[in-house]
Motif scaffolding. Structure first.
Motif, PDB file in Angstrom:
ATOM      1  N   GLY A  84      -5.757  81.369 -60.741  1.00  0.00           N
ATOM      2  CA  GLY A  84      -4.277  81.733 -60.198  1.00  0.00           C
ATOM      3  C   GLY A  84      -4.175  81.682 -58.894  1.00  0.00           C
ATOM      4  N   LEU A  85      -3.214  82.054 -58.396  1.00  0.00           N
ATOM      5  CA  LEU A  85      -2.723  82.264 -57.005  1.00  0.00           C
ATOM      6  C   LEU A  85      -2.921  83.681 -56.501  1.00  0.00           C
ATOM      7  CD1 LEU A  85      -1.734  81.208 -54.246  1.00  0.00           C
ATOM      8  CD2 LEU A  85       0.562  81.660 -55.161  1.00  0.00           C
ATOM      9  N   VAL A  86      -3.537  84.191 -55.543  1.00  0.00           N
ATOM     10  CA  VAL A  86      -3.829  85.393 -55.175  1.00  0.00           C
ATOM     11  C   VAL A  86      -3.856  85.424 -53.721  1.00  0.00           C
ATOM     12  CG1 VAL A  86      -6.243  85.330 -54.991  1.00  0.00           C
ATOM     13  CG2 VAL A  86      -5.114  87.583 -55.526  1.00  0.00           C
ATOM     14  N   SER A 135      -8.087  90.186 -56.189  1.00  0.00           N
ATOM     15  CA  SER A 135      -8.982  90.079 -57.169  1.00  0.00           C
ATOM     16  C   SER A 135      -8.630  88.990 -58.094  1.00  0.00           C
ATOM     17  CB  SER A 135      -9.465  91.365 -57.882  1.00  0.00           C
ATOM     18  OG  SER A 135      -9.648  92.169 -56.574  1.00  0.00           O
ATOM     19  N   LEU A 136      -9.385  88.562 -58.826  1.00  0.00           N
ATOM     20  CA  LEU A 136      -8.926  87.809 -60.193  1.00  0.00           C
ATOM     21  C   LEU A 136     -10.287  87.888 -61.072  1.00  0.00           C
ATOM     22  CD1 LEU A 136      -7.662  84.252 -58.938  1.00  0.00           C
ATOM     23  CD2 LEU A 136      -6.340  86.088 -60.182  1.00  0.00           C
ATOM     24  N   ARG A 137      -9.995  87.713 -62.247  1.00  0.00           N
ATOM     25  CA  ARG A 137     -11.325  87.744 -63.304  1.00  0.00           C
ATOM     26  C   ARG A 137     -11.108  86.552 -64.139  1.00  0.00           C
ATOM     27  NH1 ARG A 137     -12.560  90.925 -68.478  1.00  0.00           N
ATOM     28  NH2 ARG A 137     -14.683  91.582 -68.237  1.00  0.00           N
ATOM     29  N   SER A 179     -12.186  90.825 -53.038  1.00  0.00           N
ATOM     30  CA  SER A 179     -12.043  90.635 -51.738  1.00  0.00           C
ATOM     31  C   SER A 179     -11.963  89.245 -51.362  1.00  0.00           C
ATOM     32  CB  SER A 179     -13.339  91.291 -51.029  1.00  0.00           C
ATOM     33  OG  SER A 179     -13.452  92.635 -50.983  1.00  0.00           O
ATOM     34  N   LEU A 180     -11.230  88.450 -52.248  1.00  0.00           N
ATOM     35  CA  LEU A 180     -10.984  87.085 -52.093  1.00  0.00           C
ATOM     36  C   LEU A 180     -10.512  86.822 -50.758  1.00  0.00           C
ATOM     37  CD1 LEU A 180      -9.626  86.379 -55.592  1.00  0.00           C
ATOM     38  CD2 LEU A 180     -11.931  85.171 -54.736  1.00  0.00           C
ATOM     39  N   GLN A 182      -7.926  76.669 -61.755  1.00  0.00           N
ATOM     40  CA  GLN A 182      -7.916  76.617 -60.289  1.00  0.00           C
ATOM     41  C   GLN A 182      -7.642  78.146 -59.696  1.00  0.00           C
ATOM     42  OE1 GLN A 182      -7.273  73.838 -57.816  1.00  0.00           O
ATOM     43  NE2 GLN A 182      -7.459  75.685 -56.397  1.00  0.00           N
ATOM     44  N   VAL A 183      -8.291  78.187 -58.550  1.00  0.00           N
ATOM     45  CA  VAL A 183      -8.129  79.687 -57.853  1.00  0.00           C
ATOM     46  C   VAL A 183      -7.475  79.073 -56.415  1.00  0.00           C
ATOM     47  CG1 VAL A 183      -9.325  81.540 -56.846  1.00  0.00           C
ATOM     48  CG2 VAL A 183      -9.885  80.759 -59.355  1.00  0.00           C
ATOM     49  N   THR A 184      -6.634  79.757 -56.320  1.00  0.00           N
ATOM     50  CA  THR A 184      -6.218  79.540 -54.815  1.00  0.00           C
ATOM     51  C   THR A 184      -5.785  80.851 -54.132  1.00  0.00           C
ATOM     52  OG1 THR A 184      -4.765  77.563 -55.628  1.00  0.00           O
ATOM     53  CG2 THR A 184      -3.939  78.503 -53.559  1.00  0.00           C
ATOM     54  N   VAL A 185      -6.482  81.241 -53.131  1.00  0.00           N
ATOM     55  CA  VAL A 185      -6.285  82.354 -52.103  1.00  0.00           C
ATOM     56  C   VAL A 185      -5.428  81.995 -51.004  1.00  0.00           C
ATOM     57  CG1 VAL A 185      -7.529  84.134 -50.947  1.00  0.00           C
ATOM     58  CG2 VAL A 185      -8.469  83.132 -53.115  1.00  0.00           C
TER      59      VAL A 185
END
Length: 115
Positions: free
Chosen positions: A10-12, A17-19, A84-85, A110-113
């Motif tokens: 997801g979006l962070v 943090s994400l898991r 700590s993305l 998808q991971v979006t920081v």
């Protein structure tokens, strides 16, 4: 038929943090290792973290101290806790399972920081 089902992307915002989770279903004979790779736009796929039988782990230098990989052997599930993305962690993350006779890949999440 073996399937790897990923979830948790997801979006962070930076610093968040994400898991990620990846559950392997179907008949996988003798899993040797489970892990996560990622691919950012315009770049090649790189190892993020891996956990092998017995519990030994290894991480990319860029994520050491921020990401933690773990595994539920009974459920053939691997997790990636990402803390700590940073914006440079933005990528598609792929689950990877290595058995004694085959290498399996998930479809990616998808991971979006970004702020």
């Amino acid at each position: 038929q073996v399937q790897l089902v990923e979830s948790g992307g997801g979006l962070v915002q930076p610093g968040g943090s994400l898991r990620l989770s990846c559950a392997a279903s179907g008949s996988i004979f003798r899993i040797a290792a489970m892990g996560w790779y990622r691919q950012a736009p315009g770049k090649g796929r790189e190892l993020v973290a891996r956990i092998i039988n017995g519990g030994a782990t290894n991480y990319a230098d860029s994520v050491k101290g921020r990401f933690t990989i773990s595994r539920d052997n009974a459920k053939n599930t691997v997790f990636l806790q990402m803390d700590s993305l940073k914006p440079e962690d933005t990528a598609v993350y792929f689950c990877n399972v290595v058995s004694t006779d085959y290498v399996y890949w998930g479809r990616g999440t998808q991971v979006t920081v970004s702020s």
